[in-house]
Design a protein around this motif. Structure first.
Motif, short mmCIF file in Angstrom:
data_model
loop_
_atom_site.label_atom_id
_atom_site.label_comp_id
_atom_site.label_asym_id
_atom_site.label_seq_id
_atom_site.Cartn_x
_atom_site.Cartn_y
_atom_site.Cartn_z
N ASN A 1 15.11 7.11 2.57
CA ASN A 1 13.94 6.39 3.06
C ASN A 1 14.31 5.68 4.36
O ASN A 1 15.44 5.20 4.51
N LEU A 2 13.36 5.62 5.26
CA LEU A 2 13.53 4.88 6.51
C LEU A 2 12.48 3.79 6.56
O LEU A 2 11.28 4.06 6.46
N LEU A 3 12.93 2.55 6.67
CA LEU A 3 12.03 1.39 6.68
C LEU A 3 12.15 0.64 7.99
O LEU A 3 13.26 0.38 8.47
N VAL A 4 11.03 0.30 8.56
CA VAL A 4 10.98 -0.48 9.80
C VAL A 4 10.26 -1.79 9.51
O VAL A 4 9.12 -1.79 9.03
N GLY A 5 10.93 -2.91 9.78
CA GLY A 5 10.33 -4.22 9.62
C GLY A 5 9.85 -4.75 10.96
O GLY A 5 10.60 -4.74 11.95
N GLY B 1 9.68 8.25 3.22
CA GLY B 1 10.76 8.79 2.42
C GLY B 1 10.59 10.27 2.15
O GLY B 1 9.46 10.80 2.13
N PHE B 2 11.71 10.95 1.97
CA PHE B 2 11.72 12.37 1.59
C PHE B 2 12.79 12.56 0.53
O PHE B 2 13.88 11.96 0.61
N LEU C 1 0.86 -1.17 0.00
CA LEU C 1 0.00 0.00 0.00
C LEU C 1 0.90 1.23 0.00
O LEU C 1 1.77 1.36 0.86
N TYR C 2 0.73 2.13 -0.96
CA TYR C 2 1.66 3.25 -1.08
C TYR C 2 0.90 4.57 -1.25
O TYR C 2 -0.28 4.60 -1.64
N ALA C 3 1.59 5.64 -0.94
CA ALA C 3 1.07 6.99 -1.16
C ALA C 3 2.25 7.93 -1.31
O ALA C 3 3.32 7.72 -0.71
N SER C 4 2.09 8.95 -2.13
CA SER C 4 3.15 9.94 -2.31
C SER C 4 2.53 11.30 -2.65
O SER C 4 1.43 11.38 -3.21
N LEU D 1 7.22 13.50 -0.66
CA LEU D 1 7.06 12.66 0.52
C LEU D 1 6.43 11.35 0.07
O LEU D 1 5.45 11.35 -0.69
N THR D 2 6.98 10.24 0.53
CA THR D 2 6.46 8.93 0.14
C THR D 2 6.19 8.08 1.38
O THR D 2 6.84 8.25 2.43
#
Length: 308
Positions: A108-112, A86-87, A51-54, A68-69
């Motif tokens: 981008n910062l990703l948290v699993g 993300g920026f 699911l994405y948005a920007s 911004l993502t």
């Protein structure tokens, strides 16, 4: 069971271009919003959902585009969810003879985390000494930061861009069976064009043909997609071929869309080609796209055309 760079749910979105090349942020001074959901079924034990948005816009103060993502992914075979923010900034224009070069920088910062439903059920059903469901006891699995640089050459009829990202694993509270470090570098190549050029600011045909090629490379995953879209006044249709070389899956699909004013809704869907693909896979994506061009309004002469 195996996992690849898609363990970061890196699916190729059809309608979230700033996630593919951040140099597209604020292009042509447009304000854009894109959101959607992509589902990729490989087999019973390997599916991915994103699911994405920007949002992106051009900033006069910063003299460039900003984006911004957001992404919320699911990797079912690992019982892992990913949440990514993300920026990026696009600017530093360089004029060329036939176009313009734009450079971009971002991260981008990703948290699993453990899949939310699995973690919730473990908390209710499991006793103190019972073994938890994979991937382990900890809810937070890892954190990854992904600095990226982008390049884009663009003019009225063609775009060519390259994006490079280097992921760094910042935190992994405990290793689990399928966890591993991501590949050292990810490269995305983006090319698109418009086959119907304008003649005296008027289109020669009532539709535009737009070919597009995207190639994603990581040492653990290689994906590509070639598409052709025909954009009419209020509708879009086309086809695409997506190649997942990692899983040897080659997908043939189509695109349909409807446009009203600045809003467009697209549906992309396809299935693996029998005989040359290892799995009977399919993918689909439903997206909402809002692109608002800049307005040039004069209080003195409101009907006058914009000056070049």
């Amino acid at each position: 069971m195996k996992t690849y760079a898609q363990s970061e749910t890196y699916l190729l979105p059809f309608n979230n271009k700033v996630a593919i090349n951040p140099s597209l942020a604020g292009l042509n001074n447009n304000d854009s919003y894109h959101s959607g959901n992509q589902y990729y079924y490989v087999n019973e034990g390997q599916t991915y959902n994103l699911l994405y948005a920007s949002w992106d816009s051009y900033s006069d103060k910063l003299k460039g585009g900003i984006a911004l993502t957001f992404g919320q992914g699911l990797i079912n075979e690992l019982n892992v969810c990913t949440t990514e923010f993300g920026f990026s900034y696009s600017g530093f224009p360089i004029k060329t003879k036939n176009g313009e070069i734009l450079l971009s920088v971002g991260t981008n910062l990703l948290v699993g985390t453990k899949q939310w439903t699995v973690a919730f059920l473990d908390g209710i059903l499991l006793g103190r000494n019972d073994l938890s469901s994979p991937p382990g006891d900890s809810f937070f699995r890892y954190t990854t930061i992904k600095p990226k640089l982008g390049f884009l050459w663009t003019n009225d009829s063609f775009q060519f861009g390259i994006t490079g990202a280097t992921p760094y694993r910042l935190m992994a509270p405990e290793e689990f069976e399928y966890d591993h470090q991501p590949g050292p570098v990810s490269i995305t190549i983006y090319m698109s064009g418009v086959l119907d050029k304008r003649k005296k600011d008027l289109y020669s045909k009532p539709f535009q043909l737009s070919p597009e090629l995207i190639v994603f490379y990581n040492e653990e995953s290689i994906l590509s997609r070639l598409s052709m879209l025909s954009s009419h006044t209020d509708k879009t249709w086309g086809f695409f071929v997506q190649d997942d070389f990692t899983n040897n899956i080659h997908t043939l699909g189509g695109t349909i869309g409807y446009k009203r004013n600045f809003v467009r809704i697209n549906l992309n869907a396809g299935m693996a080609i029998p005989g040359i693909s290892d799995e009977n896979s399919f993918l689909c994506e439903l997206s909402l796209n809002i692109v608002v061009p800049p307005f040039d309004y004069s209080k003195i002469n409101p009907w006058a055309p914009a000056k070049n």
